[in-house]
Write an enzyme that holds these catalytic residues in place. Structure first.
Site, PDB file in Angstrom:
ATOM      1  N   LYS A 187       0.837  -1.189   0.000  1.00  0.00           N
ATOM      2  CA  LYS A 187       0.000   0.000   0.000  1.00  0.00           C
ATOM      3  C   LYS A 187       0.876   1.245   0.000  1.00  0.00           C
ATOM      4  CE  LYS A 187      -4.088  -1.841   2.359  1.00  0.00           C
ATOM      5  NZ  LYS A 187      -4.949  -1.754   3.562  1.00  0.00           N
ATOM      6  N   GLU A 230     -18.917  -8.882   8.681  1.00  0.00           N
ATOM      7  CA  GLU A 230     -19.977  -8.295   9.483  1.00  0.00           C
ATOM      8  C   GLU A 230     -20.904  -9.351  10.086  1.00  0.00           C
ATOM      9  OE1 GLU A 230     -18.572  -5.319   6.467  1.00  0.00           O
ATOM     10  OE2 GLU A 230     -19.239  -7.413   6.388  1.00  0.00           O
ATOM     11  N   ARG A 282     -25.186  -5.861   5.727  1.00  0.00           N
ATOM     12  CA  ARG A 282     -24.612  -7.144   5.349  1.00  0.00           C
ATOM     13  C   ARG A 282     -24.825  -8.214   6.417  1.00  0.00           C
ATOM     14  NH1 ARG A 282     -20.312  -6.661   1.517  1.00  0.00           N
ATOM     15  NH2 ARG A 282     -18.946  -8.027   2.719  1.00  0.00           N
TER      16      ARG A 282
END
Length: 619
Positions: free
Chosen positions: A279, A365, A393
């Site tokens: 990243k 989730e 979700r």
């Protein structure tokens, strides 16, 4: 900046017309463009810098858009957008009527699947691959999924299904945070090319046929292959799911990526490529702190200093984070759970001060909610910090695992209402509708920062499932009291007394309601609770006013206004009700204040709607 190669790329076909030795320069120019562009607009940066070479290689090797690229989450697709004809439009990235920060099918034929939530790419790509097979088309399909998204159950459900489908699908694991196994230089690059080559795969298939008549020898050969590959790559799991695993390889090395992808494009059946990326690659500030530069506002590209981020009012997220630490000090039973949103949900301080009571469930989730239920069964006091759009979700778990068993779990729901630049995939437009229909739920909407703190305490004290739903950003700037005070459950308050019209404001809508009421000389009630609604207050206002107006930053269908209408019906009252809320369509990205004004939920819009209802349009 000068970018002669990038300037010549109007579509991926232009990239494919270049020689392979030009690709590193394309990647360098693209990375420089991204830093300059995002510094002027804000947006996701670290993740996009990490996918530059991978994006270049994919569009170079695959015949897009005929071949399908499906991106997971979507916050790493700025390089993809830049290479697919949208580079000029990125000057208005995430602004109203500008380029979206996520893939959208209506924006470009290169965006094959709309996305903003995680872990959907493999399922969608498998559907496309099976459709191609059914139609007799030779197209190839690639799903690019990040390592964080692999923690969600849907990704493994899709892998499990794909492994037995025999579809021509390539899954690329973009491993940029938790390297399962690091690349090991030239030998690793050589092995990746070998394992992805037709010769190796043809030999393996032929060997399986020959050895099929000798089961003991075949079993021995399979075990040898498994152990050998296990020593050089972490692919055993994916192999067991039916994929041909390749990697890991350096995701920033075009000399490794391009030939490996070229080999994989020729192979039949499900393939799995593991690439290691970093990243923030190529921008030292983002490399040093990829979390800080994950999502940024406008900043100075030379020094990384963000613009327009001064001090001032606390955000609701900060109010929650401070309350969480204060309540944890007061009650050692408190545990806090997040599905991979520690920073976004304001839990950094809690994670540092109470590490043994902090649980990051990953991008999962469903698991996070049921995990909270299990903790609640054992007399712990779980607080689940979750964005409104992500709680969707885990809706079945919310109903079946929490509410049905009446378990005392607090849901601190951030980003309720419109969120601005992230747009439709991240708007918290539906939570009041999908929460209020669930038995046992208590649903609260704070109108300011201190009321948010008090509601969180109230929720924590209730022996059952509760939700405190608050917006992104800051509120009106109310002073915070340090005490852990509660509010009377199901009771609103009159904030302004007027005549004829009573405005029933929920949460963030109190501020514009009060402003509109000054012109209209209307009564304003801060309703506080959506469920249980203060039915007595509704009846009182209905008896003393000619018109009631419910106002909420939630979908107009369902939600708070529907609860007001139900209260009137149950009381047998016929006072007219005007319901104001978000319209019945998905609201795009743009400035939040502008979007609310377009929805008629600023003070001027509220006033206009009421005057129209009263048949006295504003002069």
């Amino acid at each position: 900046m000068t970018s002669p190669l990038l300037d010549s790329i109007l579509a991926p076909a232009d990239l494919r017309a270049m020689s392979r030795d030009q690709l590193p320069q394309v990647a360098d120019e693209l990375r420089e463009f991204l830093v300059e562009s995002v510094s002027k607009t804000g947006g996701h940066l670290s993740s996009n810098l990490g996918t530059v070479e991978l994006t270049v290689a994919l569009h170079y090797v695959y015949d897009t858009p005929a071949d399908r690229l499906v991106w997971d989450v979507g916050h790493q697709t700025y390089p993809h957008k830049a290479l697919t004809g949208r580079r000029p439009g990125m000057a208005r990235l995430r602004m109203k009527d500008g380029v979206s920060g996520f893939p959208r099918r209506c924006e470009s034929e290169y965006d094959t699947f709309g996305v903003g939530h995680s872990s959907t790419s493999i399922s969608a790509a498998l559907g496309m691959a099976v459709a191609a097979r059914r139609k007799g088309e030779e197209r190839r399909v690639v799903a690019v999924i990040g390592d964080g998204a692999m923690s969600a159950g849907q990704a493994f459900e899709a892998l499990n299904n794909a492994g037995v489908m025999d579809a021509n699908l390539l899954v690329i694991l973009n491993d940029n945070d938790m390297s399962i196994s690091p690349p090991v230089g030239a030998l690793n690059k050589y092995l990746a090319r070998l394992l992805s080559g037709r010769t190796f795969n043809a030999a393996r298939r032929a060997g399986e046929k020959v050895l099929a008549s000798m089961p003991s020898v075949l079993d021995f050969a399979n075990r040898v292959e498994e152990h050998v590959k296990g020593m050089i790559s972490p692919g055993t799991l994916f192999e067991e799911l039916g994929f041909n695993y390749i990697g890991p390889i350096d995701g920033h090395d075009l000399d490794a990526l391009v030939p490996t992808l070229q080999n994989l494009r020729k192979l039949e059946g499900p393939q799995f490529l593991h690439v290691i990326t970093k990243k923030g690659q190529g921008y030292k500030l983002a490399e040093a702190d990829p979390i800080l530069y994950h999502g940024v506002t406008k900043f100075d590209a030379a020094n990384g200093i963000e613009q327009g981020k001064g001090g001032g009012k606390l955000t609701y997220t900060q109010v929650f984070g401070d309350w969480l630490c204060d309540m944890a000090k007061a009650d050692e039973r408190l545990v806090a759970i997040t599905p991979a949103m520690r920073e976004g949900s304001g839990m950094v301080r809690f994670a540092q001060e109470f590490p043994e009571r902090y649980f990051d469930a990953g991008i999962a989730e469903q698991h996070a909610v049921t995990f909270a239920g299990g903790l609640a069964c054992e007399q712990m006091k779980p607080v689940v910090a979750i964005y409104s759009t992500f709680l969707q979700r885990a809706y079945d778990q919310l109903i079946h695992d929490i509410a049905l068993q009446n378990l005392p779990v607090v849901f601190a729901i951030d980003r309720g209402g419109l969120v601005g630049a992230d747009g439709a995939t991240h708007n918290g437009a539906f939570d009041l509708s999908y929460l209020t229909c669930i038995p046992n739920m208590v649903v609260m909407t704070p109108s300011d920062e201190n009321e948010c703190r008090r509601m969180l305490t109230t929720a924590y004290r209730i022996d059952g499932p509760t939700a405190v739903r608050y917006p992104r950003g800051s509120g009106p700037g109310a002073a915070i009291t340090p005490e852990l005070d509660t509010l009377p459950v199901g009771k609103g308050e009159i904030r302004r007394k007027g005549k004829k019209v009573a405005l029933l404001a929920f949460g963030s809508m109190l501020t514009p309601a009060l402003k509109a009421a000054e012109t209209l000389d209307a009564t304003v009630a801060n309703m506080r609770f959506v469920k249980p609604l203060d039915a007595a207050l509704v009846a009182e206002l209905a008896a003393s006013h000619e018109l009631l107006v419910s106002i909420e930053e939630n979908a107009l269908i369902g939600g708070a206004g529907a609860e007001v209408a139900r209260a009137l019906e149950m009381a047998g009252l016929s006072t007219p009700l005007l319901r104001l809320g978000l319209p019945d369509h998905f609201i795009d990205h743009g400035d939040t204040a502008l979007l609310l004004a377009e929805a008629g939920l600023d003070s001027a819009g509220i006033e206009k709607s009421i005057l129209a209802k009263l048949n006295c349009p504003k002069q």
